[in-house]
Design a protein around this motif. Sequence first.
Motif, short mmCIF file in Angstrom:
data_model
loop_
_atom_site.label_atom_id
_atom_site.label_comp_id
_atom_site.label_asym_id
_atom_site.label_seq_id
_atom_site.Cartn_x
_atom_site.Cartn_y
_atom_site.Cartn_z
N ALA A 60 10.40 7.45 -1.15
CA ALA A 60 11.22 7.66 -2.34
C ALA A 60 10.88 9.02 -2.91
N ASN A 61 11.87 9.90 -3.04
CA ASN A 61 11.70 11.23 -3.60
C ASN A 61 12.29 11.26 -5.00
N VAL A 62 11.48 11.62 -6.00
CA VAL A 62 11.93 11.64 -7.39
C VAL A 62 12.20 13.09 -7.79
N ALA A 63 13.44 13.36 -8.20
CA ALA A 63 13.83 14.70 -8.60
C ALA A 63 13.48 14.94 -10.07
N ARG A 64 13.52 16.21 -10.49
CA ARG A 64 13.26 16.55 -11.90
C ARG A 64 14.27 15.89 -12.83
N SER A 65 15.45 15.65 -12.34
CA SER A 65 16.48 15.00 -13.15
C SER A 65 16.21 13.51 -13.35
N GLY A 66 15.28 12.95 -12.58
CA GLY A 66 15.03 11.52 -12.63
C GLY A 66 15.72 10.74 -11.54
N ARG A 67 16.58 11.39 -10.76
CA ARG A 67 17.23 10.70 -9.66
C ARG A 67 16.20 10.37 -8.57
N VAL A 91 0.87 -1.17 0.00
CA VAL A 91 0.00 0.00 0.00
C VAL A 91 0.90 1.21 0.00
N ALA A 92 0.74 2.13 -0.96
CA ALA A 92 1.61 3.28 -1.03
C ALA A 92 0.83 4.52 -1.39
N LEU A 93 1.34 5.65 -0.92
CA LEU A 93 0.84 6.94 -1.34
C LEU A 93 1.80 7.48 -2.38
N SER A 94 1.29 7.90 -3.53
CA SER A 94 2.11 8.53 -4.54
C SER A 94 1.63 9.96 -4.69
N ILE A 95 2.51 10.93 -4.42
CA ILE A 95 2.10 12.32 -4.34
C ILE A 95 2.90 13.14 -5.35
N ALA A 96 2.22 13.89 -6.21
CA ALA A 96 2.88 14.83 -7.10
C ALA A 96 3.07 16.14 -6.35
N LEU A 97 4.28 16.69 -6.37
CA LEU A 97 4.60 17.88 -5.60
C LEU A 97 4.90 19.05 -6.54
N TRP A 98 4.20 20.16 -6.35
CA TRP A 98 4.39 21.35 -7.16
C TRP A 98 5.08 22.40 -6.29
N LEU A 99 6.39 22.27 -6.12
CA LEU A 99 7.10 23.12 -5.19
C LEU A 99 8.25 23.82 -5.90
N THR A 100 9.28 24.16 -5.17
CA THR A 100 10.41 24.86 -5.75
C THR A 100 11.23 23.93 -6.63
N ALA A 101 12.14 24.54 -7.39
CA ALA A 101 12.92 23.77 -8.35
C ALA A 101 13.77 22.70 -7.69
N CYS A 102 14.17 22.92 -6.42
CA CYS A 102 15.04 21.94 -5.76
C CYS A 102 14.24 20.82 -5.08
N ALA A 103 12.93 20.95 -5.02
CA ALA A 103 12.11 19.94 -4.34
C ALA A 103 11.83 18.78 -5.28
N PRO A 104 11.53 17.59 -4.72
CA PRO A 104 11.14 16.46 -5.58
C PRO A 104 9.81 16.74 -6.26
N VAL A 105 9.63 16.16 -7.47
CA VAL A 105 8.36 16.35 -8.17
C VAL A 105 7.40 15.22 -7.88
N SER A 106 7.89 14.11 -7.37
CA SER A 106 7.02 13.01 -6.95
C SER A 106 7.57 12.39 -5.68
N ARG A 107 6.66 11.88 -4.87
CA ARG A 107 7.07 11.22 -3.63
C ARG A 107 6.20 9.99 -3.46
N VAL A 108 6.82 8.87 -3.12
CA VAL A 108 6.10 7.62 -2.85
C VAL A 108 6.39 7.23 -1.41
N ILE A 109 5.32 7.00 -0.64
CA ILE A 109 5.45 6.59 0.76
C ILE A 109 4.82 5.22 0.92
N LEU A 110 5.57 4.28 1.46
CA LEU A 110 5.06 2.93 1.68
C LEU A 110 4.34 2.88 3.02
#
Length: 204
Positions: free
Chosen positions: A63-70, A15-34
Amino acid sequence: MPLQRPLARSITAAVALSIALWLTACAPVSRVILLPQAGGEPSAVVVRTPQAESVIDSPYGVANVARSGRVGTDTTTADEVRSRYPRLLAIEPLAPERFMLEFEPGTSDLTQEAQSRLEAVIERAGARPGGEIVVTGHTDRQGTVEANDQLSLQRALALRALFIERGFPPERIEAVGRGEREPLVPTEDEVPEPRNRRAEILVR
């Protein structure tokens, strides 16, 4: 904009939460929480982008996904999840509930003690509009296998009829008989065991 991928894939029944984040350029754009599984079952999620992959395999792993894909990993807590994502948690499916009711020997009549618990079971099932109910009847090992198969189904059908009388749609309720095959308390043949004369009710 969120990445078109990461792909969050469940390895087990995670069971996971997948959250799209619309924040600053240095913030992750997606976050997955188990989130933890009901009953403490182990679970894991793979988070993958074209550039990286990470496995989360502990409750409240992140898991925090950056704009670069990292993909970077972190941890959080139950309190923080409830505080930051109340709306997402509000739409999370309820965990299934299980109930057990016992019967008088050789009949499809509930024991007095089971009758006293029946109303609470019906109330809990009614709190899940649109949910499914599976009633599985069981017997002890007194009598023949064939007779016990029939009796276990009669017990399941009797409870199904009670739910229907209370207004539950028939198509929501499945009745199954398992006879003496799945004893709660293993015994020798022809040994009476009240705890095996039961119906298990799964509400999901």
